[in-house]
Motif scaffolding. Structure first.
Motif, short mmCIF file in Angstrom:
data_model
loop_
_atom_site.label_atom_id
_atom_site.label_comp_id
_atom_site.label_asym_id
_atom_site.label_seq_id
_atom_site.Cartn_x
_atom_site.Cartn_y
_atom_site.Cartn_z
N LEU A 267 -5.48 74.17 115.54
CA LEU A 267 -4.08 74.55 115.68
C LEU A 267 -3.41 74.61 114.32
O LEU A 267 -3.53 73.68 113.51
N VAL A 268 -2.69 75.72 114.06
CA VAL A 268 -1.95 75.90 112.82
C VAL A 268 -0.50 76.18 113.16
O VAL A 268 -0.20 77.09 113.94
N LEU A 269 0.42 75.41 112.60
CA LEU A 269 1.85 75.64 112.77
C LEU A 269 2.34 76.40 111.55
O LEU A 269 2.32 75.87 110.43
N ALA A 270 2.75 77.65 111.75
CA ALA A 270 3.07 78.55 110.64
C ALA A 270 4.54 78.95 110.70
O ALA A 270 4.96 79.65 111.62
N SER A 271 5.31 78.54 109.70
CA SER A 271 6.77 78.72 109.77
C SER A 271 7.36 78.95 108.39
O SER A 271 6.76 78.61 107.37
N GLY A 272 8.55 79.52 108.39
CA GLY A 272 9.32 79.60 107.15
C GLY A 272 9.96 78.28 106.79
O GLY A 272 10.50 78.13 105.69
N ARG A 273 9.91 77.32 107.69
CA ARG A 273 10.50 76.00 107.40
C ARG A 273 9.78 75.33 106.22
O ARG A 273 8.61 75.58 105.96
N GLU B 220 22.97 88.78 97.49
CA GLU B 220 21.63 89.32 97.75
C GLU B 220 21.37 90.56 96.89
O GLU B 220 20.29 90.70 96.29
N GLU B 221 22.35 91.45 96.81
CA GLU B 221 22.20 92.66 96.01
C GLU B 221 22.03 92.31 94.53
O GLU B 221 21.17 92.86 93.84
N GLU B 222 22.85 91.38 94.05
CA GLU B 222 22.81 91.00 92.64
C GLU B 222 21.45 90.42 92.26
O GLU B 222 20.84 90.81 91.26
N LEU B 223 20.96 89.47 93.06
CA LEU B 223 19.70 88.80 92.73
C LEU B 223 18.49 89.71 92.94
O LEU B 223 17.51 89.61 92.20
N SER B 224 18.56 90.58 93.93
CA SER B 224 17.45 91.51 94.16
C SER B 224 17.23 92.42 92.96
O SER B 224 16.09 92.72 92.60
N VAL B 225 18.32 92.84 92.33
CA VAL B 225 18.22 93.71 91.16
C VAL B 225 17.83 92.90 89.92
O VAL B 225 16.91 93.27 89.18
N ALA B 226 18.51 91.77 89.71
CA ALA B 226 18.30 90.99 88.49
C ALA B 226 16.90 90.38 88.42
O ALA B 226 16.34 90.25 87.32
N LEU B 227 16.32 90.02 89.58
CA LEU B 227 15.03 89.32 89.58
C LEU B 227 13.93 90.14 90.24
O LEU B 227 12.93 89.58 90.70
N GLU B 228 14.12 91.45 90.25
CA GLU B 228 13.09 92.32 90.84
C GLU B 228 11.77 92.13 90.10
O GLU B 228 11.71 92.11 88.87
N GLY B 229 10.69 91.97 90.87
CA GLY B 229 9.38 91.75 90.27
C GLY B 229 9.09 90.32 89.90
O GLY B 229 7.98 90.00 89.48
N GLU B 230 10.10 89.42 90.05
CA GLU B 230 9.89 88.01 89.72
C GLU B 230 9.87 87.12 90.96
O GLU B 230 9.05 86.21 91.06
N ILE B 231 10.79 87.38 91.91
CA ILE B 231 10.82 86.62 93.16
C ILE B 231 11.18 87.58 94.30
O ILE B 231 11.58 88.72 94.06
N SER B 232 11.05 87.11 95.52
CA SER B 232 11.50 87.86 96.69
C SER B 232 12.83 87.28 97.17
O SER B 232 13.02 86.06 97.18
N VAL B 233 13.75 88.16 97.55
CA VAL B 233 15.08 87.78 98.00
C VAL B 233 15.35 88.44 99.34
O VAL B 233 15.29 89.67 99.45
N TYR B 234 15.59 87.65 100.37
CA TYR B 234 15.90 88.23 101.68
C TYR B 234 16.65 87.21 102.53
O TYR B 234 16.67 86.01 102.23
N ARG B 235 17.27 87.69 103.59
CA ARG B 235 18.02 86.79 104.49
C ARG B 235 17.21 86.51 105.75
O ARG B 235 16.80 87.42 106.46
N SER B 236 16.97 85.24 106.02
CA SER B 236 16.30 84.83 107.26
C SER B 236 17.31 84.67 108.39
O SER B 236 16.97 84.77 109.56
N GLU B 237 18.54 84.39 108.04
CA GLU B 237 19.69 84.36 108.94
C GLU B 237 20.86 84.99 108.18
O GLU B 237 20.82 85.03 106.93
N PRO B 238 21.89 85.47 108.86
CA PRO B 238 23.01 86.06 108.12
C PRO B 238 23.60 85.13 107.06
O PRO B 238 24.11 85.60 106.04
N TYR B 239 23.49 83.82 107.28
CA TYR B 239 24.08 82.83 106.37
C TYR B 239 23.06 82.12 105.50
O TYR B 239 23.38 81.20 104.77
N PHE B 240 21.78 82.53 105.55
CA PHE B 240 20.72 81.93 104.73
C PHE B 240 20.09 83.01 103.85
O PHE B 240 19.51 83.97 104.36
N LEU B 241 20.19 82.85 102.53
CA LEU B 241 19.54 83.76 101.59
C LEU B 241 18.31 83.06 101.01
O LEU B 241 18.41 82.10 100.25
N GLU B 242 17.13 83.57 101.38
CA GLU B 242 15.86 82.98 100.97
C GLU B 242 15.49 83.47 99.57
O GLU B 242 15.54 84.66 99.28
#
Length: 268
Positions: free
Chosen positions: A40-46, A167-189
């Protein structure tokens, strides 16, 4: 019938119900499955310690199961706490993330074992993350001094409208360095590049000598797509996103209807 050797489960919206609990039927089915020797493997973004209460409830330590946390950023053999794989943020981006959060007057947090670390312990969105993961919040007077590098992930939290520009600012500034996305409307991963459940599961399968055709993966969200497509049997919950359903080999009952137990009864 195929002889499946591994069951991989997403947590929120899959294994757990709306109250973030495992139903009695799901729990009993998963214990019996592990008693038969299925891994059994528990696989989560948590974060890892946000998965631990569920891992303990399902006796992963006893049966030799695995925790795949941070959407595949870490794999841990829970029987001996051995870390088999990890992917971390570049140390140099952390001050940039911290400065951005401060500039927009929103909270940034990260994780230190069983604690959430932030300078904003009373922020309501920090409270949501703590509740979701059943983790305690540790208040920091200086985030950059109190964290322990490297970090598997940071989270910027705030009102959904606020996070659009961040999200827009960090996606542009750190493109190619990290991934930036929202898992919930109020959570920016804010996570390392290449975080992917399927890629991490390929590492685990190789270490265990199990073929992907011998794996069943069950999920409901976009971050489950890769593992559902990768698995020998990819299963979507009835409550899954439409794209996930279309990619799956099979659609089970919803997370409120013991869909995981239904998968076990059908394929194991």
């Amino acid at each position: 019938m195929n002889s499946y050797k591994m069951l991989v489960l997403d947590l929120d919206g899959t294994l757990t119900n709306a109250n973030k609990e495992i139903s009695t039927r799901n729990r009993e089915a998963l214990i019996q499955l592990q008693e038969k020797g299925v891994l059994l493997v528990l696989a989560s973004g948590r974060p890892t310690y946000g998965i631990v209460p569920l891992a303990e409830e399902l006796q992963l330590e006893h049966f030799g199961g695995y925790i795949l946390s941070y959407n595949g950023g870490e794999i841990i053999d829970w029987s001996n706490r051995t870390k088999l794989f990890e992917n971390v943020l570049p140390n140099g981006v952390i001050p940039h993330l911290y400065a951005c959060a401060n500039r927009h007057q929103v909270a940034i947090l990260t994780y230190d074992q069983q604690y959430i670390v932030t300078e904003h312990p009373n922020d309501p969105y920090v409270g949501k993350e703590a509740f979701l993961n059943k983790m305690k919040v540790r208040s920091s007077a200086n985030f950059l001094k109190d964290i322990r590098l490297p970090l598997p992930k940071c989270l910027i939290v705030g009102d959904p409208d606020q996070l659009i520009s961040i999200e827009e600012e960090l996606s542009v500034a750190l493109e190619g360095e990290i991934s930036v996305y929202r898992s919930e409307p109020y959570f920016l991963e804010l996570v390392p590049l290449g975080i992917d459940k399927a890629q991490s599961l390929a590492v685990l399968l190789n270490k265990r000598g199990i073929a992907r055709e011998e794996m069943v993966a069950v999920g409901d969200g976009y971050n489950d797509l890769s593992m559902i497509q990768f698995a020998g049997m990819g299963v979507a919950m009835a409550n899954a996103q439409e794209a996930v359903k279309q990619a799956a080999d099979y659609i089970t009952l919803s997370n409120e209807e013991d869909g995981v137990a239904a998968v076990i009864e059908r394929f194991f």
